[in-house]
Design an enzyme around this catalytic site. Structure first.
Site, PDB file in Angstrom:
ATOM      1  N   ARG A   1      -3.962   1.968  -1.618  1.00  0.00           N
ATOM      2  CA  ARG A   1      -2.949   0.912  -1.773  1.00  0.00           C
ATOM      3  C   ARG A   1      -2.807   0.085  -0.491  1.00  0.00           C
ATOM      4  NH1 ARG A   1       1.650   0.680  -5.123  1.00  0.00           N
ATOM      5  NH2 ARG A   1       1.005   2.675  -5.989  1.00  0.00           N
TER       6      ARG A   1
ATOM      7  N   ARG B   1       1.571  13.588  -4.419  1.00  0.00           N
ATOM      8  CA  ARG B   1       0.411  12.726  -4.186  1.00  0.00           C
ATOM      9  C   ARG B   1      -0.039  12.838  -2.736  1.00  0.00           C
ATOM     10  NH1 ARG B   1       2.350   7.545  -6.877  1.00  0.00           N
ATOM     11  NH2 ARG B   1       0.254   6.882  -6.298  1.00  0.00           N
TER      12      ARG B   1
ATOM     13  N   ALA C   1       0.963  -2.641 -11.023  1.00  0.00           N
ATOM     14  CA  ALA C   1       0.661  -3.717 -10.078  1.00  0.00           C
ATOM     15  C   ALA C   1      -0.035  -4.882 -10.772  1.00  0.00           C
ATOM     16  CB  ALA C   1      -0.210  -3.184  -8.940  1.00  0.00           C
TER      17      ALA C   1
END
Length: 434
Positions: free
Chosen positions: A123, A204, A336
């Site tokens: 990201r 994560r 996104a």
């Protein structure tokens, strides 16, 4: 490919005189600002963070986002993003049964069109590419370290007041793309709404491959280029990728979580809790987890918001975009991307309506986007439920039913083309109903 007389939509339009303030410099805000610039608007970004940091882990952009990226400077942004993204054309996606570890099916990675590529990468690294393109290539002013105190609007303008106490900053329209906590939600709704727990959270992590390579059992994931493996089980799924030719590793584990959501929903994770959750799963999962430096582990509560009745303020000059309007579950792999589509459509609508018709253009944007966004949001729930409530007897007979959905109506959609084609009819409909 020619779109409305412009090759790949790459060249800029004549100036419209529409002044736009974008709040938030995430993918949604940057995308909206870049698209407003392309459509000829005068745009500036205000962002609360004082500096750009390459934070986060894996993010996905479907080909419906790749089509947007490809139009930015004739594919230049795509060329910068490609080396940072996972390449699964050889490996595909191995879907494992949670307890035995057997590979139920290898889902092949389709070849995407050159002008509609697919991206999965870090990201922060991909965000840096887009941020620098907006700031350096296009010269869009990005004001960092500016927290918003409040939003305001009247019939002629809208704007923001900064916490620093500076005078009001006004524009024709404000695009609020500052996430699920956006203060613009109150300006739009007229009341404070609280985020809720979705009933799930995600552990994560993103880390280098050093310890993975040291273990012969896990080195296979790093010695064969990029890989993608998923273990699917009761009410949980574990997704593990290696990226950049196996040099970086990342994983996400979605699991039930009933913690109340208050002001924060991202916390340092504990490896012991992850291992406990996976104790009855394929031992390979725990082996991978054990290679993760604990400081790289995040426990992220998945926030849910009730669908908003509107994304547009009463005077039609403040519009919510991306997560501030419609947060997505990760299992949609479209959050996104849908924010990028939002940015494309609002920019087109503002140009088509012109400076004198901003409120109707903003409402047309909402009408064009609303149903598509809701339908796409629901795929996050349906994919999660498909994996978490798998009927393994049915999977034995037809393994394809457990594959990650790749729906044409999502991936083949061209947000810019659709907005251009539908704008006039939508405006007529809105005016007729007024």
């Amino acid at each position: 490919m020619t779109v409305n007389g412009r090759t790949n939509g790459a060249t800029e339009r004549p100036k419209t005189g529409v002044k736009v303030i974008v709040v938030g410099a995430g993918f949604g805000g940057l995308g909206a600002a870049i698209e407003c610039h392309r459509q000829g608007h005068d745009v500036e970004i205000y962002e609360a963070f004082p500096e750009l940091k390459t934070l986060g882990d894996i993010i996905s952009f479907g080909p419906n986002a790749g089509r947007i990226f490809h139009r930015w400077s004739n594919g230049e942004v795509v060329r910068r993003m490609r080396p940072l993204s996972i390449d699964l054309r050889k490996y595909g996606f191995n879907i494992h049964k949670y307890d035995t570890g057997e590979i139920v099916i290898n889902q092949k990675t389709p070849e995407y069109a050159e002008d509609a590529p697919n991206f999965n990468g870090h990201r922060g690294e991909l965000h840096e590419v887009v941020f620098n393109y907006a700031k350096d290539d296009l010269g869009i002013p990005i004001h960092l370290g500016n927290k918003i105190q409040t939003y305001f609007e009247d019939d002629k303008e809208a704007g923001i007041v900064l916490e620093s106490g500076e005078k009001k900053i006004a524009a024709d329209v404000v695009i609020a793309s500052d996430g699920v906590r956006s203060k613009a939600r109150k300006a739009v709704l007229g009341y404070e709404d609280k985020p809720k727990s979705s009933g799930y959270a995600v552990w994560r992590a993103w880390f280098p491959n050093k310890d993975m390579l040291a273990d012969p059992e896990t080195a296979q994931f790093c010695n064969n280029g990029d890989t993608f493996n998923g273990w699917i089980g009761p009410d949980m799924h574990f997704l593990f990728s290696t990226i950049k030719n196996g040099s970086d590793c990342c994983w996400v584990l979605t699991h039930p979580d009933e913690h109340d959501i208050d002001e924060s929903w991202s916390f340092p994770g504990k490896l012991s809790e992850v291992k406990e959750a996976l104790k009855e799963w394929d031992p390979m999962c725990t082996r991978i987890i054990s290679k993760t430096p604990e400081e790289m582990l995040v426990d992220w509560k998945l926030v849910y918001r009730d669908p908003l009745p509107t994304w547009v303020s009463p005077s039609g000059r403040i519009v919510l975009l991306g997560d501030s309007a419609h947060p997505f579950l990760p299992t949609s792999a479209q959050g996104a991307t849908q924010a990028l589509e939002d940015g494309v459509v609002i920019a087109v609508c503002l140009r088509r309506g012109g400076k004198e018709n901003v409120p109707i253009s903003v409402r047309a944007h909402e009408k064009i986007r609303y149903d598509r966004v809701r339908a796409t949001q629901k795929t996050g729930e349906s994919t999660r439920d498909m994996w978490h409530k798998t009927d393994w007897e049915k999977v034995k007979k037809n393994p394809e039913i457990i594959q990650f959905p790749r729906q044409d109506w999502i991936f083949e959609f061209d947000a810019e083309k659709d907005a251009e084609e539908t704008y006039d009819d939508v405006v007529k409909e809105l005016l007729a109903a007024a």
